[in-house]
Design a protein around this motif. Structure first.
Motif: not given
Length: 831
Positions: A473-492
């Motif tokens: 998967a490749k996508f762009t984050l929905a925010v311009p100035n992300p706090l990277l350590e807050s990234f959490y992803v779930q998928v089936e």
């Protein structure tokens, strides 16, 4: 080489205060004879208070670097820079360079200069709504405008994005109407919404603080005086700040703390944004989220390159608007859509053009998003449903025609059912039908308006591919100035519908059970050990939002300052100064020799009060630059101990390029500089020398300073009798000598007004009250005969000084520093 009659020394270079310091609108103005005292605190800026630290503050000051000699010697290429920043990390100081700054400029003028980068731009709609006081929205109908071409009417629609700055103006020609004065309101779009695919609202902040005329209101014979405009960003300003080396420098590469500064105090707030998806949204106002996954491709941005062409043989286009989701490609730069000027579709390629406001040093990636024909195609139910395909949720766009002609045809849109395999089709009034996404079959409902025919179009994709899932998967984050350590992803996971998850660290490294990846420049790339259903992917991310003070606090509108107030303090082809100071304590023991660095560019001994012991006669000490020694010549009587010897190594260099934390020079440094050495952007003032401009005359005078007329009958011989000025008293002014008789005149300055009167029979030397010496001397021998009443002699004078604008801001926070300073250095070369 020619030299001035009096050698230029340290004492010849002074920085003078303006007429008024402080924050009032009247602060600034002409140069005074009050010099800034080196080493003294609060000479230009007030002391920083507890309130300043609690709520932040901005102070703007004007100053006059001056060659202060009693002759017309020239200081070549005078320049100014901060050689030492404040110790307090919450305090920033810098200079703002603008050609609009002049001797007359007051605080209100300086604030307008700072805001001059953002102005009203391209017209969106002539004849906008009549806004009420504190209104903060308008109908999206007003984003449409009509124009004629080849005797045909065409409609143009402007699409606004959240975060975009717009202007609401009151414009007309002629005499200003007291009830409807000309005004401009800058606002940021906070929300755009569309209802049933057509009409919606645009919300903005701050609300407009004044009312505007309605379209039919007539002002000076003109209607449609309220206008909606885009904003235009084109900065005429240069910012000069100071940073420090973070690594030893001896070549062309400098590692620095930062190359940008915050013009405005700001508060950084962490705003969580949970539950984001990577699928597109339906554009028909329905709550249904489409399951279209756009393809993302990237290119690195290059300094000075504004056009980027992407090869896109698989671009899916929907020229006729058949489906509910837009297939128009979009782009951003470093997560900011505001840096994109246009996205142009070619044959097999797409060109992304950046706007002039694009910031290459901090946005290294240009990203393009489009719907790929390798994954999707457009289907219309007038055709047989394709084998091994299924409809893509959220992409359907339909039309219903009732058999009973009393009911008008309606557009339809979809709601997805709980099982996700079928959707309910509505027309805004009632549920009309159900559609099976796997087969495309429409099952009508029994409705009050009777039977009907329903047609629709939508995207279809491979059923097998959808069932198989994806492993990347490749996508762009929905925010311009992300706090990277807050990234959490779930998928089936496809195989057992189990949820798998992963998180990122501060460096953007993503790890989890069966998931790994990276986040670089806001682009997420994930690899899965087993196939997953990307439609189920959800991720949480927090945005680091800079919140700027409202305009009413400091009188500066943050919407008129580009990039949320973050500005570059260095620029390509700009000059920088590297310097490093070394200090040691000394005593007044005559004959004692202290070692300093060889060929130090500056050295001095100061006392406890910051007073310098330097004299041109070497009364207190002698410096041998080549040997790197300082010899004490006196006991320092009259000065307060302790005494500090400072030696400074420095040099000027040219910037070739820069990034957010590095600078590349055009040539190697002449010596090595340690960690902590300062790197400052230099404001070049040019040559400083009092002089007289072109001498000319006119037959008549009507206060027309910008116009020359026919020459007078009389003349003044400025060749044999040159008009005399001196560096320490000349001013920047245009002068007019208006003859009141064949021999008498009155002298008027364009800005200073009338300063005196005289006659051609005597020397004329009007006194400058600031210095108590003449502005200039006009010798009687230069006057010829034949002057007539009303004729005018004109010439400008130029001072050996130039005004500069300084700004200090204090960020919100606590500080234990009670006394602080910034060092402003003023240099030049003797001609």
């Amino acid at each position: 080489m020619a030299t001035s009659p009096t050698p230029i020394s340290r004492n010849s270079l002074k920085i003078f205060k303006p007429e008024l310091l402080g924050s009032s609108n009247e602060a600034g103005g002409q140069r005074t004879n009050n010099a800034v005292q080196s080493g003294q605190i609060n000479e230009l800026f007030d002391a920083i208070s507890d309130i300043d630290h609690a709520q932040s503050s901005i102070e703007i000051a004007k100053a006059y670097p001056t060659l202060y000699t009693d002759d017309t010697g020239k200081l070549k290429q005078a320049h100014l820079f901060f050689s030492e920043p404040p110790v307090d990390p919450l305090v920033n100081v810098f200079m703002i360079e603008s050609p609009a700054l002049d001797d007359e400029s007051r605080m209100s003028d300086m604030k307008e200069i700072i805001e001059s980068s953002v102005n009203a731009g391209e017209l969106i709609r002539e004849g906008g709504p009549g806004f009420l006081v504190n209104q903060n929205s308008f109908s999206s109908d007003y984003l449409q405008s009509m124009y004629r071409f080849n005797d045909r009417d065409y409609w143009k629609t402007t699409y606004l994005q959240v975060g975009q700055v717009i202007c609401i103006t009151v414009e007309y020609t002629g005499v200003e109407n007291a009830d409807w004065p000309r005004k401009t309101h800058f606002a940021k779009v906070t929300k755009t919404s569309i209802v049933n695919g057509y009409v919606g609202t645009v919300s903005f902040e701050p609300p407009i603080p004044f009312a505007t005329p309605w379209p039919s209101l007539n002002i000076n014979g003109q209607t449609n005086c309220t206008k909606l405009r885009l904003s235009n960003t084109a900065s005429p300003l240069k910012f000069h700040g100071v940073t420090k080396l973070t690594a030893v420098a001896n070549g062309v590469n400098l590692a620095v703390g930062t190359t940008q500064l915050s013009l405005l105090p700001a508060i950084t707030t962490i705003l969580p944004k949970p539950g984001n998806t990577i699928v597109g949204g339906s554009e028909n106002g329905d709550a249904t989220v489409s399951q279209v996954i756009r393809k993302v491709i990237n290119q690195p941005a290059s300094e000075g390159t504004y056009s980027y062409t992407f090869t896109t043989p698989d671009l899916l286009t929907d020229d006729n608007g058949l489906v509910a989701v837009s297939t128009v490609p979009t782009a951003n730069m470093g997560g900011y859509t505001s840096y994109i000027q246009s996205v142009t579709i070619g044959t097999g390629n797409i060109t992304v053009t950046l706007s002039s406001s694009a910031r290459f040093a901090y946005s290294p990636q240009v990203s393009l998003f489009y719907v790929s024909s390798y994954k999707y195609s457009i289907y219309s139910n007038a055709d047989p449903f394709p084998a091994n395909k299924q409809l893509t949720v959220g992409s359907l766009k339909g039309r219903v025609v009732f058999d009973d002609a009393n009911y008008a045809p309606q557009d339809v849109y979809e709601h997805v059912s709980a099982d996700g395999n079928s959707g309910k089709l509505y027309d805004g009034t009632e549920h009309l039908a159900t559609i099976d996404y796997l087969t495309g079959v429409v099952t009508p409902q029994v409705v009050s308006r009777g039977t009907f025919t329903l047609t629709y179009s939508g995207l279809v994709e491979s059923s097998a591919a959808a069932a198989a899932g994806d492993t990347v998967a490749k996508f762009t984050l929905a925010v311009p100035n992300p706090l990277l350590e807050s990234f959490y992803v779930q998928v089936e996971r496809v195989s057992d519908r189990a949820l798998i998850s992963a998180s990122a660290d501060a460096q953007g490294v993503v790890t989890g059970a069966g998931v790994e990846g990276t986040i670089t420049n806001g682009i997420v790339e994930l690899t899965f050990s087993a196939a997953v259903d990307l439609i189920t992917l959800r991720y949480d991310i927090s945005d680091q939002v800079r919140q700027l003070p409202p305009a009413e606090i400091y009188g500066l509108n943050p919407l008129r300052i580009p990039n949320d107030g973050i500005v570059d303090m260095f620029r390509q082809w700009g000059t920088i100064a590297l310097s490093h100071s070394q200090v040691q304590q000394v005593t007044g023991n005559i004959g004692t020799v202290y070692n300093i660095r060889e060929n130090a560019t500056f050295s001095d001994i100061t006392d406890a009060n910051g007073a310098s012991l330097w004299t041109s006669e070497n009364t207190h000490y002698t410096v041998n630059k080549a040997a790197g020694t300082v010899t004490i010549n006196s006991d320092f009587a009259g000065f307060a101990a302790p005494f500090v010897l400072t030696d400074v190594i420095s040099e000027l260099a040219l910037v070739s390029s820069f990034t957010s934390s590095s600078i590349v020079l055009a040539k190697q440094l002449s010596r090595e500089y340690p960690i902590g050495a300062t790197v400052a952007s230099v404001q070049i003032l040019g040559d400083l020398q009092a002089r007289v401009g072109q001498v000319r005359d006119m037959t008549a005078w009507a206060n027309n300073w910008d116009v020359d007329g026919a020459t007078a009958t009389g003349n003044y011989n400025s060749v044999d009798y040159p008009i005399e000025v001196k560096n320490n008293t000349a001013v920047n002014e245009d002068w007019a000598f208006i003859m009141t008789s064949p021999t008498a005149f009155r002298c008027v300055g364009r800005r200073l007004g009338q300063i005196g009167s005289g006659d051609i029979l005597n020397d004329f030397a009007p006194i400058n009250p600031v210095t108590n010496t003449p502005y200039f001397i006009l010798r009687k021998g230069g006057w010829g005969g034949g002057w007539q009443t009303g004729e005018v002699l004109r010439f400008p004078t130029f001072a050996a000084s130039k005004p500069v604008m300084l700004l200090r801001n204090v960020q919100v926070g606590h500080s234990q520093i009670t006394t602080d300073k910034a060092v402003l250095s003023f240099f030049g070369n003797e001609s």
